[in-house]
Design an enzyme around this catalytic site. Structure first.
Site, PDB file in Angstrom:
ATOM      1  N   VAL A  88       7.531  -3.434 -12.234  1.00  0.00           N
ATOM      2  CA  VAL A  88       7.711  -2.377 -13.244  1.00  0.00           C
ATOM      3  C   VAL A  88       9.095  -2.492 -13.896  1.00  0.00           C
ATOM      4  CG1 VAL A  88       6.112  -0.783 -12.101  1.00  0.00           C
ATOM      5  CG2 VAL A  88       8.535  -0.736 -11.466  1.00  0.00           C
ATOM      6  N   HIS A 101       1.017  -2.192 -12.715  1.00  0.00           N
ATOM      7  CA  HIS A 101       1.545  -0.991 -12.037  1.00  0.00           C
ATOM      8  C   HIS A 101       2.397  -0.155 -12.984  1.00  0.00           C
ATOM      9  CE1 HIS A 101       1.068  -3.000  -7.814  1.00  0.00           C
ATOM     10  NE2 HIS A 101      -0.069  -2.557  -8.305  1.00  0.00           N
ATOM     11  N   CYS A 132       3.459  12.174 -20.436  1.00  0.00           N
ATOM     12  CA  CYS A 132       3.442  13.649 -20.365  1.00  0.00           C
ATOM     13  C   CYS A 132       2.269  14.126 -19.508  1.00  0.00           C
ATOM     14  CB  CYS A 132       3.314  14.244 -21.777  1.00  0.00           C
ATOM     15  SG  CYS A 132       3.263  16.056 -21.742  1.00  0.00           S
TER      16      CYS A 132
HETATM   17  N1  APR Z   1      11.397 -16.321  -4.773  1.00  0.00           N
HETATM   18  C1  APR Z   1      10.088 -16.270  -4.366  1.00  0.00           C
HETATM   19  N2  APR Z   1       9.609 -15.298  -3.557  1.00  0.00           N
HETATM   20  C2  APR Z   1      10.486 -14.372  -3.123  1.00  0.00           C
HETATM   21  C3  APR Z   1      11.853 -14.367  -3.495  1.00  0.00           C
HETATM   22  C4  APR Z   1      12.300 -15.401  -4.354  1.00  0.00           C
HETATM   23  N3  APR Z   1      13.580 -15.476  -4.748  1.00  0.00           N
HETATM   24  N4  APR Z   1      12.465 -13.302  -2.881  1.00  0.00           N
HETATM   25  C5  APR Z   1      11.506 -12.663  -2.184  1.00  0.00           C
HETATM   26  N5  APR Z   1      10.323 -13.308  -2.310  1.00  0.00           N
HETATM   27  C6  APR Z   1       9.011 -12.921  -1.762  1.00  0.00           C
HETATM   28  C7  APR Z   1       9.039 -12.337  -0.377  1.00  0.00           C
HETATM   29  O1  APR Z   1       8.894 -13.363   0.592  1.00  0.00           O
HETATM   30  C8  APR Z   1       7.795 -11.421  -0.410  1.00  0.00           C
HETATM   31  O2  APR Z   1       6.634 -12.140  -0.015  1.00  0.00           O
HETATM   32  O3  APR Z   1       8.541 -11.904  -2.610  1.00  0.00           O
HETATM   33  C9  APR Z   1       7.680 -11.037  -1.877  1.00  0.00           C
HETATM   34  C10 APR Z   1       8.083  -9.595  -2.159  1.00  0.00           C
HETATM   35  O4  APR Z   1       7.159  -8.774  -1.489  1.00  0.00           O
HETATM   36  P1  APR Z   1       7.223  -7.175  -1.683  1.00  0.00           P
HETATM   37  O5  APR Z   1       8.629  -6.735  -1.525  1.00  0.00           O
HETATM   38  O6  APR Z   1       6.145  -6.600  -0.810  1.00  0.00           O
HETATM   39  O7  APR Z   1       6.860  -6.936  -3.224  1.00  0.00           O
HETATM   40  P2  APR Z   1       5.420  -7.006  -3.894  1.00  0.00           P
HETATM   41  O8  APR Z   1       4.536  -7.984  -3.198  1.00  0.00           O
HETATM   42  O9  APR Z   1       5.651  -7.184  -5.342  1.00  0.00           O
HETATM   43  O10 APR Z   1       4.856  -5.503  -3.645  1.00  0.00           O
HETATM   44  C11 APR Z   1       3.633  -5.179  -4.256  1.00  0.00           C
HETATM   45  O11 APR Z   1       3.903  -2.885  -3.511  1.00  0.00           O
HETATM   46  O12 APR Z   1       5.359  -1.126  -3.204  1.00  0.00           O
HETATM   47  C12 APR Z   1       4.342  -1.622  -4.020  1.00  0.00           C
HETATM   48  O13 APR Z   1       4.011  -1.144  -6.283  1.00  0.00           O
HETATM   49  C13 APR Z   1       4.853  -1.838  -5.417  1.00  0.00           C
HETATM   50  O14 APR Z   1       4.317  -3.622  -6.960  1.00  0.00           O
HETATM   51  C14 APR Z   1       4.717  -3.339  -5.629  1.00  0.00           C
HETATM   52  C15 APR Z   1       3.638  -3.724  -4.633  1.00  0.00           C
END
Ligand code: APR
Length: 245
Positions: free
Chosen positions: A104, A120, A128
């Site tokens: 987002v 998302h 609103c």
């Molecule tokens: N390059 C590649 N991958 C990376 C890097 C990087 N520099 N840094 C972190 N990661 C990976 C991590 O290993 C992990 O698998 O990115 C992933 C991040 O995972 P999350 O923090 O769970 O984020 P995400 O998968 O986008 O979450 C999905 O959950 O909380 C909700 O709505 C929110 O959109 C989000 C959704």
């Protein structure tokens, strides 16, 4: 090893006309945007149930807006990184390229991606509660509690909260692209949240070559044709270089 896998993925892309990329917080990590579940992730320091749910907002809209105001303030000065830019370049080399992001933060748009499907929502739009109008809003700080300029109703972040369903039209568009994809990239997502977590297997079942690019293995890694470990900001530029003109 990683180079060989990148080369193999590039060959798949070169011979395809339909590519879908799904991104998560990992692609923005190198821009300084906190991920959600990493060691420094948002959900390690905040309770999602208290901040990213409709009940939380009904219970304490000021607290929720203070948290979103903090996130907007944190992200506004941040810039897209080489991973975002590489996907913009890849888009130019593929006949039908679809970018779906769970993020987002707005960094894909800032990098120049034509039409990212922000499944998302985005921090930079508000909605609103009364008249349902959606507005762009980049005020940092944002006036708490922000009111609708059209009807005076209370505004909320135009993001999908836990417990809320995604826009049906957006989901239908995504599934249509997944069914047709010849190659799918899954970049920087832990695969922890549905429905995005199923997109890779949906594409695979429909015949796509699916590659995961992530700093570490995920529970889904064994499901895919390739699981390439590394930083998105390094792997994606390498991929684009191998795809070439
Ligand atoms: N390059 C590649 N991958 C990376 C890097 C990087 N520099 N840094 C972190 N990661 C990976 C991590 O290993 C992990 O698998 O990115 C992933 C991040 O995972 P999350 O923090 O769970 O984020 P995400 O998968 O986008 O979450 C999905 O959950 O909380 C909700 O709505 C929110 O959109 C989000 C959704």
């Amino acid at each position: 090893m990683e180079n060989e896998a990148i080369r193999q993925l590039a060959e798949q892309i070169k011979t395809s006309s339909r590519v879908v990329a799904l991104t998560g917080a990992g692609i923005s990590q190198e821009s300084g945007v906190p991920t959600f579940r990493g060691k420094d992730g948002l959900w390690q320091n905040f309770r999602a149930e208290e901040l990213a749910t409709p009940d939380a907002f009904n219970r304490d809209p000021v607290l929720v807006w203070q948290w979103y105001d903090w996130r907007r303030g944190l992200i506004k000065p941040l810039k897209p990184n080489s991973g975002h830019h590489a996907l913009v370049n890849l888009e130019k080399r593929v006949q039908y390229f679809t970018l779906v992001t769970q993020n987002v933060d707005g960094l894909h748009r800032a990098a120049g991606s034509e039409n990212p499907i922000e499944m998302h929502g985005t921090l930079w739009r508000v909605r609103c509660l009364e008249c349902k109008k959606i507005f762009e809003n980049r005020d940092v700080p944002i006036k708490i509690l922000p009111k609708c300029e059209a009807c005076g109703g209370l505004l909320r972040p135009h993001v999908v909260w836990f417990g809320e369903s995604l826009d049906e039209k957006i989901l239908h568009t995504i599934y249509t692209h997944l069914q047709r994809a010849q190659v799918m990239l899954i970049v920087g997502t832990s695969g922890a949240v549905q429905p995005a977590a199923s997109f890779g297997i949906v594409a695979k079942r429909a015949g796509a070559f699916v590659a995961e690019l992530n700093r570490s293995n995920t529970p889904q890694s064994p499901l895919f044709d390739l699981s390439i470990q590394g930083k998105a900001g390094e792997l994606l530029p390498q991929l684009v270089e191998h795809v070439g003109r």
